[in-house]
Design an enzyme around this catalytic site. Structure first.
Site, PDB file in Angstrom:
ATOM      1  N   TYR A  14      15.857  30.796   4.591  1.00  0.00           N
ATOM      2  CA  TYR A  14      14.720  31.542   5.158  1.00  0.00           C
ATOM      3  C   TYR A  14      14.896  31.788   6.655  1.00  0.00           C
ATOM      4  O   TYR A  14      15.341  30.901   7.396  1.00  0.00           O
ATOM      5  CB  TYR A  14      13.436  30.735   4.998  1.00  0.00           C
ATOM      6  CG  TYR A  14      12.816  30.795   3.622  1.00  0.00           C
ATOM      7  CD1 TYR A  14      12.406  32.010   3.062  1.00  0.00           C
ATOM      8  CD2 TYR A  14      12.607  29.631   2.899  1.00  0.00           C
ATOM      9  CE1 TYR A  14      11.813  32.049   1.807  1.00  0.00           C
ATOM     10  CE2 TYR A  14      12.008  29.657   1.649  1.00  0.00           C
ATOM     11  CZ  TYR A  14      11.609  30.878   1.104  1.00  0.00           C
ATOM     12  OH  TYR A  14      11.027  30.902  -0.129  1.00  0.00           O
ATOM     13  N   MET A  46      11.111  24.449   0.529  1.00  0.00           N
ATOM     14  CA  MET A  46      10.195  23.550  -0.180  1.00  0.00           C
ATOM     15  C   MET A  46      10.941  22.643  -1.177  1.00  0.00           C
ATOM     16  O   MET A  46      10.667  21.439  -1.256  1.00  0.00           O
ATOM     17  CB  MET A  46       9.138  24.365  -0.932  1.00  0.00           C
ATOM     18  CG  MET A  46       8.089  23.512  -1.608  1.00  0.00           C
ATOM     19  SD  MET A  46       6.939  24.482  -2.597  1.00  0.00           S
ATOM     20  CE  MET A  46       6.055  25.387  -1.331  1.00  0.00           C
ATOM     21  N   ARG A  95     -10.596   0.034  14.466  1.00  0.00           N
ATOM     22  CA  ARG A  95     -10.385   0.888  13.310  1.00  0.00           C
ATOM     23  C   ARG A  95     -11.229   0.328  12.160  1.00  0.00           C
ATOM     24  O   ARG A  95     -12.329   0.770  11.943  1.00  0.00           O
ATOM     25  CB  ARG A  95      -8.880   0.856  12.980  1.00  0.00           C
ATOM     26  CG  ARG A  95      -8.304   2.089  12.434  1.00  0.00           C
ATOM     27  CD  ARG A  95      -6.796   1.970  12.271  1.00  0.00           C
ATOM     28  NE  ARG A  95      -6.388   0.776  11.531  1.00  0.00           N
ATOM     29  CZ  ARG A  95      -5.142   0.539  11.111  1.00  0.00           C
ATOM     30  NH1 ARG A  95      -4.183   1.405  11.380  1.00  0.00           N
ATOM     31  NH2 ARG A  95      -4.835  -0.546  10.438  1.00  0.00           N
ATOM     32  N   LYS A 153       0.841  -1.200   0.000  1.00  0.00           N
ATOM     33  CA  LYS A 153       0.000   0.000   0.000  1.00  0.00           C
ATOM     34  C   LYS A 153       0.880   1.256   0.000  1.00  0.00           C
ATOM     35  O   LYS A 153       2.089   1.173   0.232  1.00  0.00           O
ATOM     36  CB  LYS A 153      -0.901  -0.025   1.240  1.00  0.00           C
ATOM     37  CG  LYS A 153      -0.125  -0.057   2.549  1.00  0.00           C
ATOM     38  CD  LYS A 153      -1.003  -0.458   3.730  1.00  0.00           C
ATOM     39  CE  LYS A 153      -0.173  -0.460   5.000  1.00  0.00           C
ATOM     40  NZ  LYS A 153      -0.939  -0.935   6.157  1.00  0.00           N
TER      41      LYS A 153
HETATM   42  C1  LIG Z   1      -0.091  -1.883   6.734  1.00  0.00           C
HETATM   43  C2  LIG Z   1      -0.657  -3.161   7.156  1.00  0.00           C
HETATM   44  C3  LIG Z   1       0.190  -4.284   7.304  1.00  0.00           C
HETATM   45  C4  LIG Z   1       1.699  -4.193   7.259  1.00  0.00           C
HETATM   46  O1  LIG Z   1       2.148  -3.636   8.491  1.00  0.00           O
HETATM   47  P1  LIG Z   1       3.706  -3.378   8.826  1.00  0.00           P
HETATM   48  O2  LIG Z   1       3.677  -2.859  10.215  1.00  0.00           O
HETATM   49  O3  LIG Z   1       4.178  -2.340   7.857  1.00  0.00           O
HETATM   50  O4  LIG Z   1       4.427  -4.644   8.681  1.00  0.00           O
HETATM   51  C5  LIG Z   1      -0.419  -5.503   7.577  1.00  0.00           C
HETATM   52  N1  LIG Z   1      -1.772  -5.602   7.728  1.00  0.00           N
HETATM   53  C6  LIG Z   1      -2.601  -4.532   7.618  1.00  0.00           C
HETATM   54  C7  LIG Z   1      -4.055  -4.716   7.808  1.00  0.00           C
HETATM   55  C8  LIG Z   1      -2.074  -3.274   7.338  1.00  0.00           C
HETATM   56  O5  LIG Z   1      -2.891  -2.223   7.248  1.00  0.00           O
END
Ligand SMILES: *Cc1c(COP(=O)(O)O)cnc(C)c1O
Length: 350
Positions: free
Chosen positions: A250, A298, A133, A39
């Protein structure tokens, strides 16, 4: 004549290190398959590159957050690979989800109803065991919800796997083991990177590491074995001599106490190089440390090159981005340090 833009800012990505981290996590996962969370554009590294390199190593299970992320990688999705979308399906996602080979991770009764009504096919299910969550609550969970679903993986997510003595680790393990007996699925999955370090009880059938693949060490066990994967590199746009008494950047926050040699780098906070590195970050050239002076702008950063005065306009330096040290001094998490690295980097694998 080639018109391809050559970026003055690069992210050097080490394939051998990524693969070595994967191998270590896979071994630690015992008999469970080891997947990969890609992700947020592969935690900033580039999801497509990460996926290709890990698939070549035998990784079969990939995880993204959204359907947009799924669309970015799904053309690499050979039949033997599996892709899950953590955030499930909103009504707006349904057309894309139904046309996609990826599976939604269904998180709520409404998402389950939506998927069933559409005859969506294989899916995953997230059970909440303490994060509060995403995921179905265990309290009052109606098991008939799952009737008619074609569940590949039932998963849950650990709250504090990086903390050895956190009471929630054992509670979540117990709750998940119990749910695994009640909800029928092909596979069960609980552990992220830190969860893998908690031992074989947490691995079930499939693990889902993210951060440790990319060089983060969410648990002390990782620190000896996990190798850094990411190195930001910036080009020197200009060299200059700053006289004693003059200031840099800056707000005139840095005043030279003598004549100094400086270099201006093509990187700034818009690239994710945080303002917190003003006066605390550094570049590295041939082992020499070149401190950031004045504020991070920036698009630009100024460094003191007294330790490397031969550096010229057009030369490249590495930014010091050791994840655990940088997290410590910046107050940013290793996750933030990686995912904030922006789109102006040219990402290249070596
Ligand atoms: C991001 C995520 C992971 C991976 O977690 P890490 O701490 O980066 O290893 C696994 N499961 C879910 C549901 C996540 O959101």
């Amino acid at each position: 004549m080639s018109m391809k833009y050559q970026s003055p800012l690069r992210l050097r990505l080490d394939r051998a290190a990524l693969v070595s981290n994967y191998r270590w996590l896979e071994e630690k996962s015992g008999s469970a398959a080891c997947g990969a969370a890609i992700k947020a554009n592969g935690y900033g590294l580039g999801a497509e590159g990460v996926m290709a390199h890990l698939a070549a190593e035998g990784c079969r299970d990939f995880f993204v957050a959204t359907w947009e992320e799924a669309q970015q990688v799904q053309r690499h999705l050979e039949a033997s690979l599996s892709l899950s979308v953590f955030h499930g399906v909103r009504p707006e996602d349904m057309d894309i989800a139904l046309a996609s080979p990826a599976r939604p991770v269904l998180n709520s009764p409404a998402q389950i109803a939506r998927w069933k009504a559409a005859n969506g096919g294989p899916c995953d299910v997230m059970i909440d065991t303490g994060m509060n969550r995403l995921g179905l609550s265990i309290d009052g969970l109606d098991l008939s919800l799952f009737e008619g679903l074609e569940i590949d993986t039932v998963m849950s997510h650990l709250v504090a796997a990086d903390e050895d003595h956190h009471h929630l680790n054992d509670i979540q393990l117990m709750l998940f083991s119990d749910i695994a007996k009640k909800v029928k699925a092909k596979r069960y999955s609980l552990a992220n990177s830190a969860g893998i370090c908690r031992g074989p009880d947490f691995a079930f059938d499939l693990t889902r590491p993210g951060i440790a693949l990319y060089g983060g060490a969410p648990h002390p066990d990782c620190e000896l074995f996990i190798r850094p994967v990411v190195a930001p590199q910036a080009e020197i746009l200009q060299r200059r001599t700053v006289r004693g008494g003059e200031t840099v950047g800056y707000g005139a926050t840095f005043t030279a106490d003598r004549t100094m040699e400086t270099a201006t780098l093509n990187i700034g906070y818009a690239d994710g190089y945080a303002r917190i590195f003003s006066g605390s970050g550094a570049a590295i050239k041939d082992g020499a440390r070149l401190p950031v002076i004045g504020r991070v702008s920036m698009d630009l950063v100024t460094i003191d090159v007294m330790n490397c005065p031969e550096l010229q306009e057009g030369d490249w330096v590495d930014l010091d981005y050791d994840l655990s040290y940088t997290a410590l001094v910046s107050g940013l998490s290793e996750y933030e340090l990686l995912t904030r690295l922006g789109h102006r980097f040219e990402r290249y694998w070596v």
